[in-house]
Design an enzyme around this catalytic site. Structure first.
Site, PDB file in Angstrom:
ATOM      1  N   HIS A 133      -3.556   3.956  -2.613  1.00  0.00           N
ATOM      2  CA  HIS A 133      -4.439   2.926  -2.056  1.00  0.00           C
ATOM      3  C   HIS A 133      -5.211   3.468  -0.853  1.00  0.00           C
ATOM      4  O   HIS A 133      -6.420   3.246  -0.727  1.00  0.00           O
ATOM      5  CB  HIS A 133      -3.623   1.727  -1.568  1.00  0.00           C
ATOM      6  N   PHE A 190       0.806  -1.220   0.000  1.00  0.00           N
ATOM      7  CA  PHE A 190       0.000   0.000   0.000  1.00  0.00           C
ATOM      8  C   PHE A 190       0.838   1.268   0.000  1.00  0.00           C
ATOM      9  O   PHE A 190       1.888   1.353   0.612  1.00  0.00           O
ATOM     10  CB  PHE A 190      -0.926   0.016   1.235  1.00  0.00           C
TER      11      PHE A 190
HETATM   12  P1  AMP Z   1      -2.772  -1.810  -7.581  1.00  0.00           P
HETATM   13  O1  AMP Z   1      -2.488  -2.336  -6.203  1.00  0.00           O
HETATM   14  O2  AMP Z   1      -1.614  -1.113  -8.200  1.00  0.00           O
HETATM   15  O3  AMP Z   1      -3.429  -2.829  -8.459  1.00  0.00           O
HETATM   16  O4  AMP Z   1      -3.852  -0.659  -7.389  1.00  0.00           O
HETATM   17  C1  AMP Z   1      -5.040  -0.881  -6.669  1.00  0.00           C
HETATM   18  C2  AMP Z   1      -5.961   0.292  -6.879  1.00  0.00           C
HETATM   19  O5  AMP Z   1      -5.320   1.482  -6.448  1.00  0.00           O
HETATM   20  C3  AMP Z   1      -6.341   0.508  -8.350  1.00  0.00           C
HETATM   21  O6  AMP Z   1      -7.698   0.894  -8.445  1.00  0.00           O
HETATM   22  C4  AMP Z   1      -5.425   1.624  -8.751  1.00  0.00           C
HETATM   23  O7  AMP Z   1      -5.929   2.408  -9.816  1.00  0.00           O
HETATM   24  C5  AMP Z   1      -5.373   2.438  -7.478  1.00  0.00           C
HETATM   25  N1  AMP Z   1      -4.177   3.276  -7.471  1.00  0.00           N
HETATM   26  C6  AMP Z   1      -2.907   2.901  -7.771  1.00  0.00           C
HETATM   27  N2  AMP Z   1      -2.074   3.965  -7.719  1.00  0.00           N
HETATM   28  C7  AMP Z   1      -2.850   5.037  -7.401  1.00  0.00           C
HETATM   29  C8  AMP Z   1      -2.591   6.428  -7.217  1.00  0.00           C
HETATM   30  N3  AMP Z   1      -1.368   6.940  -7.326  1.00  0.00           N
HETATM   31  N4  AMP Z   1      -3.631   7.244  -6.911  1.00  0.00           N
HETATM   32  C9  AMP Z   1      -4.886   6.736  -6.786  1.00  0.00           C
HETATM   33  N5  AMP Z   1      -5.189   5.438  -6.951  1.00  0.00           N
HETATM   34  C10 AMP Z   1      -4.189   4.593  -7.249  1.00  0.00           C
END
Ligand code: AMP
Length: 296
Positions: free
Chosen positions: A46, A42
């Site tokens: 996240h 995280f």
């Molecule tokens: P991941 O763990 O990378 O698969 O991301 C999980 C969720 O967090 C997904 O919906 C991503 O789009 C969101 N997410 C990842 N990076 C960011 C960020 N910098 N800002 C906002 N949401 C994010």
């Protein structure tokens, strides 16, 4: 789902059956359930999704699953950062109720063979270099929706194409889930927060700053009146290629809904890119001419 006594305890669930049962109890108690799907490790991005879930729902479930079927054979599945203890502390700190962290065997038992494909939207941009990636994403998201049965699910606009694909799947398959998109959270220096930023050496981390810098310059050109794709893309390429450690995978100007390439910004356009910094692949984007279709 009581948080009894002084022990502020979040539940960690590993088994699909147990998650289904708890979700069913929450639903029949008439409580609103939000899901935040993640691959763990995280960061503030996240956490912003989890805080929004906390605001909007009675019960917040965060899934942590590094989904093997969305990684290509030469991608970073094995080295993707994993630390459930760290994630547990961070999630608990923002008031998450349940961390659902199934094993690969729980999600894809022997004999598994069913996949979801959002055909058109999965082809361009990241889909071009990562064939099968969005099929893996759509499949795991549908599975998570079926296991957790959330009233709403929260995603980041950072993964713009993914968010569009999830929305399309929900519409096409008549899923009863409200999809919420949240703005990209950035590090203080402008780099979009990402679990993959942890791969970067200090020199690569500096080189990666050319990405937000390039997008800012494109935005400025747009604000000064430039509408043609060519000069906008050229400025982005020039800014990123000025760094030694970067290699552009793609930079494109697209229609924000269909992701089809456009020659000029007509009302709104998505300027999206994927850039390798050393052995790390980073994505980012900006919507020229507005906030895009994904807020709210
Ligand atoms: P991941 O763990 O990378 O698969 O991301 C999980 C969720 O967090 C997904 O919906 C991503 O789009 C969101 N997410 C990842 N990076 C960011 C960020 N910098 N800002 C906002 N949401 C994010």
């Amino acid at each position: 789902l009581s948080r009894g006594g002084a022990l502020l305890s979040m539940r960690v669930i590993r088994a699909v059956g147990e998650m289904r049962q708890l979700a069913e109890e929450i639903r029949s108690a008439g409580r609103r359930l939000a899901l935040v799907p993640t691959m763990g490790w995280f960061h503030e991005g996240h956490l912003s999704l989890m805080r929004e879930a906390r605001r909007r729902a009675d019960v917040v479930v965060v899934s942590v699953f590094v989904n093997p079927i969305q990684f290509g054979p030469r991608e970073d599945y094995d080295r993707y950062p994993r630390d459930l203890e760290r994630d547990r502390r961070l999630a608990e700190g923002v008031g998450v109720d349940v961390l659902f962290a199934p094993s690969v065997e729980e999600m894809y038992p022997r004999g598994y063979q069913t996949f979801v494909e959002v055909a058109e939207l999965s082809r361009p941009l990241c889909g071009q270099a990562r064939p099968g990636h969005f099929r893996g994403v759509a499949t795991v998201v549908l599975k998570l929706f079926n296991i957790v049965r959330p009233h709403l699910a929260i995603f980041g606009q950072k993964d713009y194409q993914q968010l569009l694909i999830v929305r399309r799947m929900v519409e096409d398959l008549n899923l009863d889930v409200e999809v919420v998109g949240m703005p990209t959270v950035r590090e203080p220096d402008g780099l979009a927060a990402s679990s993959r930023n942890s791969y970067l050496s200090p020199a690569e981390r500096r080189a990666a700053l050319s990405i937000p810098r390039a997008l800012q310059r494109a935005q400025r050109l747009y604000q000064e009146g430039t509408r043609e794709a060519r000069p906008l893309l050229k400025e982005v390429r020039r800014t990123i290629e000025a760094e030694d450690l970067t290699e552009i995978e793609y930079v494109r100007l697209c229609d924000p809904q269909t992701l089809q390439e456009v020659e000029r910004v007509d009302r709104q356009a998505l300027l999206a890119l994927a850039v390798w910094v050393g052995t790390t692949r980073l994505i980012d984007h900006v919507i020229l001419g507005g906030e895009g279709p994904c807020s709210g």
